[in-house]
Design a protein around this motif. Structure first.
Motif, mmCIF file in Angstrom:
data_model
loop_
_atom_site.group_PDB
_atom_site.id
_atom_site.type_symbol
_atom_site.label_atom_id
_atom_site.label_comp_id
_atom_site.label_asym_id
_atom_site.label_seq_id
_atom_site.Cartn_x
_atom_site.Cartn_y
_atom_site.Cartn_z
ATOM 1 N N PRO A 98 -63.454 38.332 -32.674
ATOM 2 C CA PRO A 98 -62.714 37.379 -33.511
ATOM 3 C C PRO A 98 -63.403 36.035 -33.649
ATOM 4 O O PRO A 98 -63.365 35.423 -34.723
ATOM 5 C CB PRO A 98 -61.363 37.259 -32.784
ATOM 6 C CG PRO A 98 -61.220 38.526 -32.016
ATOM 7 C CD PRO A 98 -62.620 38.898 -31.602
ATOM 8 N N ALA A 99 -64.067 35.572 -32.581
ATOM 9 C CA ALA A 99 -64.756 34.277 -32.654
ATOM 10 C C ALA A 99 -65.892 34.334 -33.676
ATOM 11 O O ALA A 99 -66.087 33.405 -34.469
ATOM 12 C CB ALA A 99 -65.279 33.884 -31.281
ATOM 13 N N GLY A 100 -66.658 35.449 -33.673
ATOM 14 C CA GLY A 100 -67.746 35.588 -34.636
ATOM 15 C C GLY A 100 -67.251 35.748 -36.052
ATOM 16 O O GLY A 100 -67.817 35.163 -36.996
ATOM 17 N N ASP A 101 -66.196 36.528 -36.225
ATOM 18 C CA ASP A 101 -65.637 36.705 -37.568
ATOM 19 C C ASP A 101 -65.091 35.396 -38.111
ATOM 20 O O ASP A 101 -65.271 35.072 -39.295
ATOM 21 C CB ASP A 101 -64.531 37.759 -37.542
ATOM 22 C CG ASP A 101 -65.071 39.158 -37.307
ATOM 23 O OD1 ASP A 101 -66.244 39.404 -37.652
ATOM 24 O OD2 ASP A 101 -64.322 40.000 -36.777
ATOM 25 N N LEU A 102 -64.439 34.625 -37.263
ATOM 26 C CA LEU A 102 -63.900 33.341 -37.689
ATOM 27 C C LEU A 102 -65.033 32.386 -38.049
ATOM 28 O O LEU A 102 -64.973 31.691 -39.070
ATOM 29 C CB LEU A 102 -63.030 32.743 -36.577
ATOM 30 C CG LEU A 102 -62.491 31.334 -36.820
ATOM 31 C CD1 LEU A 102 -61.729 31.248 -38.129
ATOM 32 C CD2 LEU A 102 -61.605 30.907 -35.655
ATOM 33 N N ARG A 103 -66.078 32.344 -37.248
ATOM 34 C CA ARG A 103 -67.197 31.455 -37.546
ATOM 35 C C ARG A 103 -67.845 31.846 -38.875
ATOM 36 O O ARG A 103 -68.210 30.979 -39.675
ATOM 37 C CB ARG A 103 -68.230 31.478 -36.423
ATOM 38 C CG ARG A 103 -69.323 30.423 -36.596
ATOM 39 C CD ARG A 103 -70.249 30.334 -35.388
ATOM 40 N NE ARG A 103 -71.153 29.208 -35.529
ATOM 41 C CZ ARG A 103 -72.294 29.229 -36.199
ATOM 42 N NH1 ARG A 103 -72.683 30.359 -36.795
ATOM 43 N NH2 ARG A 103 -73.059 28.148 -36.281
ATOM 44 N N PRO A 107 -60.355 24.207 -29.139
ATOM 45 C CA PRO A 107 -60.243 25.389 -28.275
ATOM 46 C C PRO A 107 -59.590 26.559 -29.009
ATOM 47 O O PRO A 107 -58.514 26.424 -29.578
ATOM 48 C CB PRO A 107 -59.359 24.884 -27.126
ATOM 49 C CG PRO A 107 -59.634 23.418 -27.063
ATOM 50 C CD PRO A 107 -59.817 22.990 -28.487
ATOM 51 N N GLY A 108 -60.292 27.685 -29.072
ATOM 52 C CA GLY A 108 -59.744 28.877 -29.709
ATOM 53 C C GLY A 108 -59.933 28.957 -31.203
ATOM 54 O O GLY A 108 -59.424 29.890 -31.821
ATOM 55 N N GLY A 109 -60.701 28.037 -31.812
ATOM 56 C CA GLY A 109 -60.890 28.141 -33.253
ATOM 57 C C GLY A 109 -61.311 26.842 -33.903
ATOM 58 O O GLY A 109 -62.116 26.082 -33.342
#
Length: 264
Positions: A9-14, A63-65
């Motif tokens: 999710p972190a990579g997709d969000l970035r 934090p988190g996004g």
């Protein structure tokens, strides 16, 4: 070809933030143009307005996004001459109406790796050498303009709308890892009548159909729109520095302009 999210999710969000704004926090400017149509169950559709606007954004890592800090300004245009409207002859009522252009400050958004709906997902499709992301925003919440208080300006006690985005970027650019990648986008919105149109609860809706791009800087915004911002609200040339809420909309702005003496 559908490209499945990575499961990170972190990579997709970035990836999405790199397309929408800049993951490193630099200010980005998006511009769009298009048209607004009136849909009626017993007539139409009607070509009511042209529409042009800009959004100035700053994506701030939290934090988190990310917090997406933005302001947006937009103008309604004569559908034939494409000139900025000052007044409008409403073909549905036969009466003139004062046009309220868009000054949404703030228009912020929190994008989290894990939100109320679960892990962040950025649906995407590979079309040739382009990656297309889509983001569908379905809205339903109590209207800032209850019908009992604003009978001539409110379509209902619940605001219901859809904001449908597609973002187009080069696959090679996305693969480069750059914190911001060039992108074009399309935007469709289905919403109630605008309060200043004075259509009350008349059945029907507005359909916005626009397209635009993330620009290289504010100086690439068309002259007319930059002059409009400079003349009326120069702060809209820059993104906010800090988070604030609630977001402004055409409905909340109308309420502020027409609020009762007890609210002032």
């Amino acid at each position: 070809m559908i490209v499945q999210p990575s499961g990170d999710p972190a990579g997709d969000l970035r990836d999405f933030v790199r397309v929408r704004a800049c993951a490193a926090g630099a200010e980005t400017v998006s511009w769009w143009t298009g048209d607004v149509y009136g849909w009626l169950p017993d007539g139409g559709p009607l070509h009511l307005f042209g529409f042009e606007g800009l959004n100035v954004a700053r994506a701030r890592a939290v934090p988190g996004g990310y917090e997406l800090l933005t302001r947006e300004a937009a103008v309604y245009l004569d559908p034939r001459t494409r000139e900025i409207l000052r007044a409008w002859d409403n073909p549905l009522t036969g009466r003139p109406a004062e046009v309220m252009h868009v000054w949404n400050d703030p228009a912020n958004q929190r994008l989290l790796e894990r939100g109320r709906s679960g892990p962040f997902r950025a649906p995407r499709v590979l079309l040739g050498d382009q990656v297309v992301f889509n983001a569908d925003v379905l809205l339903a919440y109590p209207s800032p303009l209850p019908v009992a208080e604003f009978p001539g300006h409110s379509a209902g006690d619940t605001y219901r709308a859809m904001e449908l985005f597609q973002f187009f970027t080069a696959a090679a650019g996305l693969a480069s890892g750059a914190s911001s990648v060039p992108a074009a986008f399309s935007w469709t919105r289905v919403s109630p009548w605008l309060p200043w149109m004075e259509l009350g609860t008349r059945p029907g809706a507005l359909v916005y159909h626009c397209r635009g791009a993330k620009l290289g800087g504010y100086d690439e915004v068309p002259d007319r729109l930059r002059e409009h911002v400079a003349a009326h609200a120069p702060r809209f040339a820059r993104a906010p520095e800090e988070w604030s809420e609630p977001n402004e909309t055409s409905w909340t702005a109308f309420r502020k302009r027409h609020r009762s003496p007890a609210e002032k």
